[in-house]
Motif scaffolding. Structure first.
Motif, mmCIF file in Angstrom:
data_model
loop_
_atom_site.group_PDB
_atom_site.id
_atom_site.type_symbol
_atom_site.label_atom_id
_atom_site.label_comp_id
_atom_site.label_asym_id
_atom_site.label_seq_id
_atom_site.Cartn_x
_atom_site.Cartn_y
_atom_site.Cartn_z
ATOM 1 N N TYR C 114 0.733 -1.270 0.099
ATOM 2 C CA TYR C 114 0.033 -0.156 -0.122
ATOM 3 C C TYR C 114 0.842 1.212 0.137
ATOM 4 N N ARG C 115 0.485 2.451 -0.632
ATOM 5 C CA ARG C 115 0.961 3.617 -0.435
ATOM 6 C C ARG C 115 -0.247 4.409 0.040
ATOM 7 N N TYR C 116 0.484 5.247 1.052
ATOM 8 C CA TYR C 116 -0.682 5.886 2.030
ATOM 9 C C TYR C 116 -0.436 7.311 2.035
ATOM 10 N N GLN C 117 -1.249 8.219 2.455
ATOM 11 C CA GLN C 117 -1.124 9.663 2.687
ATOM 12 C C GLN C 117 -1.980 9.831 3.922
ATOM 13 N N PHE C 118 -1.275 10.562 4.942
ATOM 14 C CA PHE C 118 -2.116 10.677 6.174
ATOM 15 C C PHE C 118 -2.049 12.268 6.543
ATOM 16 N N ARG C 119 -3.209 12.539 7.224
ATOM 17 C CA ARG C 119 -3.699 14.076 7.517
ATOM 18 C C ARG C 119 -4.092 14.151 8.958
ATOM 19 N N LYS C 120 -3.388 15.030 9.853
ATOM 20 C CA LYS C 120 -4.011 15.246 11.225
ATOM 21 C C LYS C 120 -5.135 16.049 11.392
ATOM 22 N N VAL C 121 -6.327 15.538 11.728
ATOM 23 C CA VAL C 121 -7.405 16.235 11.787
ATOM 24 C C VAL C 121 -7.944 16.263 13.219
ATOM 25 N N ASP C 122 -8.219 17.236 13.753
ATOM 26 C CA ASP C 122 -8.593 17.692 15.389
ATOM 27 C C ASP C 122 -7.673 16.679 16.045
ATOM 28 N N ASP C 123 -6.494 16.856 15.936
ATOM 29 C CA ASP C 123 -5.218 16.123 16.924
ATOM 30 C C ASP C 123 -5.343 14.783 16.690
ATOM 31 N N GLU C 124 -6.055 14.025 15.377
ATOM 32 C CA GLU C 124 -5.915 12.778 15.302
ATOM 33 C C GLU C 124 -5.511 12.368 13.848
ATOM 34 N N TRP C 125 -4.398 11.705 13.716
ATOM 35 C CA TRP C 125 -4.034 11.140 12.498
ATOM 36 C C TRP C 125 -4.920 10.090 11.768
ATOM 37 N N LEU C 126 -5.312 10.428 10.496
ATOM 38 C CA LEU C 126 -6.302 9.644 9.777
ATOM 39 C C LEU C 126 -5.443 9.245 8.446
ATOM 40 N N ILE C 127 -6.089 8.316 7.542
ATOM 41 C CA ILE C 127 -5.577 7.836 6.337
ATOM 42 C C ILE C 127 -6.513 9.018 5.348
ATOM 43 N N SER C 128 -5.781 9.684 4.638
ATOM 44 C CA SER C 128 -6.332 10.389 3.682
ATOM 45 C C SER C 128 -6.402 9.767 2.117
ATOM 46 N N ASP C 129 -5.469 8.781 1.937
ATOM 47 C CA ASP C 129 -5.146 8.321 0.501
ATOM 48 C C ASP C 129 -4.606 6.843 0.728
ATOM 49 N N LEU C 130 -5.237 6.069 0.117
ATOM 50 C CA LEU C 130 -4.590 4.588 0.096
ATOM 51 C C LEU C 130 -4.813 4.143 -1.334
ATOM 52 N N LYS C 131 -3.467 3.422 -1.718
ATOM 53 C CA LYS C 131 -3.353 3.016 -2.961
ATOM 54 C C LYS C 131 -2.805 1.740 -3.014
ATOM 55 N N LEU C 132 -3.550 0.476 -3.345
ATOM 56 C CA LEU C 132 -2.973 -0.867 -3.756
ATOM 57 C C LEU C 132 -2.125 -1.052 -4.987
ATOM 58 N N PHE C 133 -1.067 -1.786 -4.349
ATOM 59 C CA PHE C 133 -0.009 -2.145 -5.501
ATOM 60 C C PHE C 133 0.101 -3.954 -5.411
ATOM 61 N N ALA C 134 0.266 -4.561 -6.708
ATOM 62 C CA ALA C 134 0.681 -5.797 -6.589
ATOM 63 C C ALA C 134 1.929 -6.107 -7.225
ATOM 64 N N SER C 135 2.790 -6.888 -6.615
ATOM 65 C CA SER C 135 3.900 -7.487 -7.241
ATOM 66 C C SER C 135 3.205 -8.901 -8.176
ATOM 67 N N GLY C 136 2.613 -9.500 -7.520
ATOM 68 C CA GLY C 136 1.695 -10.687 -8.349
ATOM 69 C C GLY C 136 0.590 -11.074 -7.582
ATOM 70 N N THR C 137 -0.160 -11.745 -7.990
ATOM 71 C CA THR C 137 -1.353 -12.639 -7.667
ATOM 72 C C THR C 137 -1.418 -14.199 -7.965
ATOM 73 N N GLU C 138 -2.260 -14.682 -7.282
ATOM 74 C CA GLU C 138 -2.698 -16.161 -7.544
ATOM 75 C C GLU C 138 -4.311 -16.481 -7.324
#
Lengths: 154, 154, 154
Positions: C114-138
Motif C-alpha cells: 500500500y501507498r498511504y497519505q495521512f492527515r492530522k484532523v482535530d489532533d488525530e492522524w487519519l488515512i487520507s489516501d490509500l492505493k493498492l499495488f501488486a507484485s503478483g497474484t494467484e
C-alpha cells in the motif's frame, strides 16, 4: 528502562531493514547500497561467496534486477535489535520473499530470515553485515541455504 | 499524547511477541517459556486443551520440536497493544506460520493470528495468555481452529 | 535526531495501517471507515474506479464482507512513514493478502503493498489516501493491478 531501549536508534535501525526490502523490490540499487557501510559483508550463500563492500552489492543487485528478477516482494517481520554499544548493534528478522523470474511463470518462494550487524558511522546507523537464512524454499533459484534454525548461533 | 502511548512499554511487549516466534523456530523452548508468566494459559485449540503454566508449555514446545516439527517459520505482523493499566495490557497480531514435519515433504501453512494478554511481574512484561486463531490452513496438522474473524470478541 | 523521528506520531500512524487489516479481516466496516478522513481517496484499481469518501468506503467494505469475501487475512509489514509537516505524512507498507471467497474453495493470494497519505484532523492522524499495488497474484479476483515496482513514483 526508557533509556536503554533507545527507541529512536531502534526505529532508525528497523528502517534500514525495511528500506532494504522496499529498494530491492522497486529496483533502486543505489538507494539500497546506501543503507550499508562501505565495507559491508553480505552473505546470500553458502552457494555463492559473500559480497564484500557496498559497491559490489550495488552492482550485484543492479544485475539481478536487470537480468534475473522480473519482480520481487520481500516481507520482513519480527524485527529484533540488540545494542552492543552506542555504535554497534545486531539483530534478526524473519523473511518471506516472493520472486518472479524473467522468462518464466514459476514463482520462487523463500521462508527464512536475516541476521544483521549495524554500525553507527558519522552519526548514521548503517548495515555492516547481512546474512540470509532459510527455513525452506519452493521453486527457488538456490538449493543450499544457511539453516534458519541456527540463526542465533551464527 | 506522548505519555499515554507508552512507547517503551509497547516496544517491550512487542518484543515478547517477536521472540516467541524466534525461539519457536530456532528450537529454544527454555527461552520461549521464559516469555510467559508462571501461570500462563496458552490455547492452541479447540482440538487440544489449553496449556496451563509456563512449565507445561516448555515441555510441549520441546516435544514438538523433537518429534513433530522438523522446521517452522512463524511470521507475525500487525502487532497492536492496548494498555488496561500500568501492569495489564492485551493485544493482537496477525500470523503466517510455515511447518515442515518430520518424515514428510508436505508443508503445513496457517494464516491467522494471536490474541495476547500481558502482565507486568517484577517490573518485567510477560505473556499471561495466548490464543491462536486461524483464517485458513493448508495441509496443516489440525483441522478445527478458533475463528480469526472472532478474534476481537474472544 | 530523537525529535524529528516523532516516535509517538509514527506509532499512531502505524496503528492506522495495522487496524485497517484487523478491521477488514474481522468484518468491522464501521471501525475501518473511522480510520479515514471523510474525504479520503481509496484506489484498489485500475480495474475499479477510486472510492471517494469514508462513507462510500464503509459501504463497499461492508458489501464485500457480506457477499464476496467469506474470510480474509491481510498481513502488512515494512511500514515506513515520512513526515511532510506537523499535519501531513505519507508512507508505504508491503502486503500479503489471503482471500477465501463465498461459494468456492479457491484461495486468492496477493503479494504487494500500500501507498498511504495521512492527515492530522482535530489532533488525530487519519488515512487520507490509500492505493493498492501488486507484485503478483494467484487465483485473485482481479487481473490488472497497480505495479508495486512503481510504488515510489506514484
Amino acid at each position: 528502562m526508557a533509556d536503554d531501549v533507545r527507541l529512536a536508534d531502534r526505529n532508525e535501525i528497523e528502517l534500514l531493514m525495511k528500506r532494504y526490502c522496499l529498494y530491492f523490490d522497486t529496483k533502486h540499487p543505489d538507494s539500497l547500497a546506501a543503507l550499508f557501510t562501505t565495507d559491508a559483508r553480505i552473505d546470500y550463500g553458502p552457494e555463492v561467496e559473500p559480497i564484500l563492500g557496498r559497491d559490489k552489492l550495488r552492482t550485484m543487485v543492479a544485475n539481478g534486477a536487470a537480468t534475473r528478477f522480473e519482480s520481487t516482494n520481500h516481507q520482513i517481520c519480527n524485527e529484533i535489535v540488540i545494542f552492543e554499544s552506542d555504535e554497534r548493534a545486531h539483530g534478526t528478522s524473519h523473511l518471506y520473499a516472493w520472486h518472479k523470474y524473467f522468462g518464466s511463470d514459476v514463482i520462487g518462494h523463500l521462508w527464512g530470515g536475516y541476521r544483521y550487524q549495524f554500525r553507527k558511522v558519522d552519526d548514521e546507523w548503517l548495515i555492516s553485515d547481512l546474512k540470509l537464512f532459510a527455513s525452506g524454499t519452493e521453486d527457488f533459484h538456490r538449493s543450499q541455504m544457511h539453516d534458519f534454525r541456527k540463526i542465533l548461533e551464527s
